[in-house]
Design an enzyme around this catalytic site. Structure first.
Site, PDB file in Angstrom:
ATOM      1  CG  HIS A 459     -58.417  21.805 -45.767  1.00  0.00           C
ATOM      2  ND1 HIS A 459     -57.184  21.217 -45.679  1.00  0.00           N
ATOM      3  CD2 HIS A 459     -59.265  20.837 -46.210  1.00  0.00           C
ATOM      4  CE1 HIS A 459     -57.276  19.953 -46.057  1.00  0.00           C
ATOM      5  NE2 HIS A 459     -58.528  19.688 -46.374  1.00  0.00           N
ATOM      6  CD  GLU A 460     -62.973  20.905 -46.074  1.00  0.00           C
ATOM      7  OE1 GLU A 460     -63.131  20.416 -47.217  1.00  0.00           O
ATOM      8  OE2 GLU A 460     -62.392  20.299 -45.154  1.00  0.00           O
ATOM      9  CG  HIS A 463     -60.663  19.806 -50.784  1.00  0.00           C
ATOM     10  ND1 HIS A 463     -59.763  18.970 -51.377  1.00  0.00           N
ATOM     11  CD2 HIS A 463     -60.571  19.570 -49.444  1.00  0.00           C
ATOM     12  CE1 HIS A 463     -59.144  18.256 -50.432  1.00  0.00           C
ATOM     13  NE2 HIS A 463     -59.617  18.611 -49.261  1.00  0.00           N
ATOM     14  CG  HIS A 466     -58.370  20.422 -57.276  1.00  0.00           C
ATOM     15  ND1 HIS A 466     -57.977  19.246 -56.693  1.00  0.00           N
ATOM     16  CD2 HIS A 466     -57.788  20.432 -58.492  1.00  0.00           C
ATOM     17  CE1 HIS A 466     -57.185  18.589 -57.530  1.00  0.00           C
ATOM     18  NE2 HIS A 466     -57.058  19.284 -58.622  1.00  0.00           N
TER      19      HIS A 466
END
Ligand SMILES: [Zn+2]
Length: 669
Positions: A459-460, A463, A466
């Site tokens: 998940h991290e 980010h 991105h």
């Protein structure tokens, strides 16, 4: 050539705490002087005004970032007070900027005069800026402007105090256990860690702090109901009237003050509620749309959740208290799948997970990720990786800091260290921080993750990608900047999907002793657990989201009324009734001190986007180049340079649909 662009990393070891406030004051003064000079000289073109402004913001952000980061991960009293001394200064600068009417008028005229010559991204930057000016009350009469500014400053201080209370109340609690029998069921690594903690304090027995790994392990595994109840009580009463030293750390008043100030702030700039104010910068278009979205999901999830809870009580052969649920859920999961999260830890050594996760990103996006030694870090737990383009040129980089420790904020997050920019001759490549709170290595044993921690890591990293793969040149719309809030979790939740794929699990698992991959049988069982109690988990998220949305849309509340809303939400969506002493809201940092005020729903909103985006990969193959490059080009590289819905539609060929998420969670009819 991009080869010439090296990363400009923070020099943590040279940061002097006693010089932080002075340095930030000096930089802000410099920015103010420069801005005044530009406006006095009548600068009113993209090149003469927007570019220098982007430079200023970039410099401020990269100067402040390591300080904010260290305050979160290597906190000390001195650092905290320096950090707190800077917060009002920064807020004042941002508010001044946002309320600068001359700047607003100049941006407006740039859009009007140069709009047709500018790129879509440049126009988006100006449109975002103009929207934010209006949200910051730029057209307000002088007295209201001053009030607006005062409210922003007060909020920053109160929110920081809210955080401190949670951290201090958490750190103040501990449990010393002398009799090993009380620890029956608790996984060996957790016991070992508590043993070491006791030894380092010259104590006999086992010493537990209230960090997330300890809390979760006790809740899931401790056979002793008394022990579970004790940890549960400590956890859910942190920073409340029911917790330790309420005269110092009770957040009751702060919650109500924060909501009142936010409500006043929203009203000043013409919104009926803070929720409405919050939606002005989001992909969702109205308060009703969000409530309907959440209620629609609740209608699908609650009957499933109720059935799951009934099954769980049937399995436990008794009615369950809040502190029993995780424990029996874990036993039922083990019974059903013959699989425990803890037992899989040896298959997920951290290094293996990272190496496999990097391979996934490399295959999807054609980049290369490599550890760099000798980088200046602020703690021995932290290390640094480069991201390289296929031709070997630098694309970006990131720090990882993954172990739980004292003086480090709990949870997991990605943050910007350096933003990407290319403004004339001056360029910078993006750098990120990835922070988690995994169990540290102990003795010769490396850090071993549960699968849900692996998912957190993905998940991290999502980010991070991105932020780091962006191709946008202007800092305020590069990477995660300028992205609609409820779309910002799309890349992260999208990335989680890979941690569940049979094509990926062999890459990220390998037994710590033998290197053996996760056996096929275990793999199948693990996959089976994905939808296990998904209804109960969904209604829990919906409870948080609805609570958040309602406290921010129903006007100012005292702490009793706030608790009343929480109870009402629970009566509508929850299937577990927590005990009367539960004060979950008092440590709900996401909405009271983090950036998720009237935005917690965005997790679910983005889950819909992520599941739908991932379904394109499922249809065409998860390592299909065409799909992954389209995702890279339409979404990841674009950052905030274009409308979130437009980018999604370009990638997916249509608007998002809710069905892939329902299917993924096993909630489809
Ligand atoms: Zn996230």
């Amino acid at each position: 050539m991009t080869h010439s662009t090296a990363l400009d990393l923070p020099r943590f070891s040279t940061i002097k705490i006693d010089q932080i406030e002075g340095a930030i004051r000096a930089l802000l003064d410099e920015n103010r002087t420069r801005l005044d000079a530009l406006l006095n000289a009548g600068a009113n073109t993209w090149e003469d005004l927007v570019v220098p402004l982007e430079e200023m913001q970039h410099k401020l952000s990269r100067t402040w970032s390591p300080i904010g980061h260290m305050n979160g991960v290597v906190n000390s009293d001195e650092l905290r007070s320096a950090y707190n001394a800077c917060l009002p200064l920064l807020t004042a600068w941002h508010t001044d900027l946002a309320q600068n009417e001359r700047l607003y008028r100049a941006y407006e005229s740039i859009l009007q005069r140069e709009g047709s010559k500018l790129s879509a991204g440049q126009r988006k930057l100006l449109e975002n800026a103009l929207r934010d000016f209006r949200l910051a009350g730029v057209a307000l009469p002088a007295a209201s402007k001053d009030r607006f500014k005062a409210l922003m400053e007060q909020l920053a201080t109160l929110q920081s105090k809210f955080d401190e209370n949670v951290l201090d109340a958490t750190n103040a609690w501990s449990k010393h256990i002398a009799n090993e029998a009380e620890l029956s069921g608790v996984p060996a690594p957790i016991i070992e860690r508590a043993r070491a903690a006791a030894e380092s304090r010259q104590m006999e027995g086992w010493f537990f702090t209230l960090d997330a790994p300890n809390y979760q392990a006790i809740m899931m595994h401790a056979d002793s109901e008394a022990l579970r109840r004790e940890f549960y009580t400590a956890w859910v009463t942190r920073a409340s009237d029911q917790g330790l030293q309420p005269e110092r750390w009770d957040n009751s008043q702060l919650m109500s003050q924060i909501l009142a100030l936010r409500s006043e702030l929203a009203a000043l700039v013409g919104f009926r509620s803070y929720a409405e104010f919050s939606l002005a910068t989001k992909m969702a278009s109205s308060v009703d749309e969000v409530r309907e979205f959440l209620e629609q999901l609740a209608a699908k999830a609650r009957p499933v959740a109720q059935r799951e809870f009934d099954e769980l009580e049937h399995f436990a052969k008794r009615s369950l208290n809040a502190w029993d649920v995780s424990y029996f859920a874990e036993r039922m999961k083990r019974d059903r799948f013959d699989l425990s999260e803890e037992e899989l830890r040896p298959y997920f050594p951290l290094d293996r997970v990272l190496a496999g996760m990097f391979q996934v990103a490399e295959r999807l996006y054609g980049v290369r990720i490599a550890l760099r030694e000798g980088v200046d870090v602020y703690h021995s737990d932290a290390c640094f990786y480069d991201i390289l383009n296929p031709d070997g040129s630098q694309r970006g980089g990131f720090f990882v800091d993954l172990y739980s420790r004292e003086k480090k904020r709990g949870g997991a997050w990605m943050d910007e260290c350096v933003g990407r920019k290319r403004l004339g001759d001056s360029a910078a490549l993006p750098v990120a921080y990835l922070v988690c709170n995994f169990m540290p290595p102990s003795g010769k044993q490396p850090s071993l993750l549960t699968h849900s921690e692996v998912v957190t890591m993905f998940h991290e990293f999502g980010h991070g990608l991105h932020h780091m793969l962006t191709r946008v040149d202007y800092p305020s719309i590069a990477g995660i900047n300028g992205v609609a809030w409820d779309a910002v979790e799309l890349p992260s939740q999208f990335m989680e999907n890979f941690a569940w794929r049979p094509e990926v699990l062999p890459l990220i698992s390998g037994h710590v002793a033998t290197g053996a991959p996760l056996p096929e049988q275990e793999l199948q069982r693990l996959l089976g657990t994905r939808t296990f109690q998904a209804g109960m988990q969904t209604v829990r998220q919906l409870e948080f989201a609805l609570f958040d949305f309602r406290v921010h849309s129903e006007g100012p509340q005292d702490s009793t009324a706030i608790m009343g809303i929480l109870e009402d939400v629970r009566s509508r969506v929850a299937v577990i009734s927590p005990p009367a002493f539960n004060r979950f809201a008092h440590s709900f940092q996401h909405i009271f001190s983090g950036g998720y005020a009237a935005g917690y729903y965005s997790y679910k909103w983005a889950e819909v986007l992520a599941a739908d985006a991932f379904s394109a990969f499922e249809e065409e193959g998860i390592f299909n180049d065409k799909v992954s490059r389209r995702f890279l080009n339409s979404i990841l590289e674009q950052g905030g340079s274009r409308d979130a819905m437009e980018a999604f539609v370009e990638f997916r060929g249509r608007k998002p649909q809710i069905e892939p998420l329902l299917k993924q969670l096993g909630l489809a009819a």
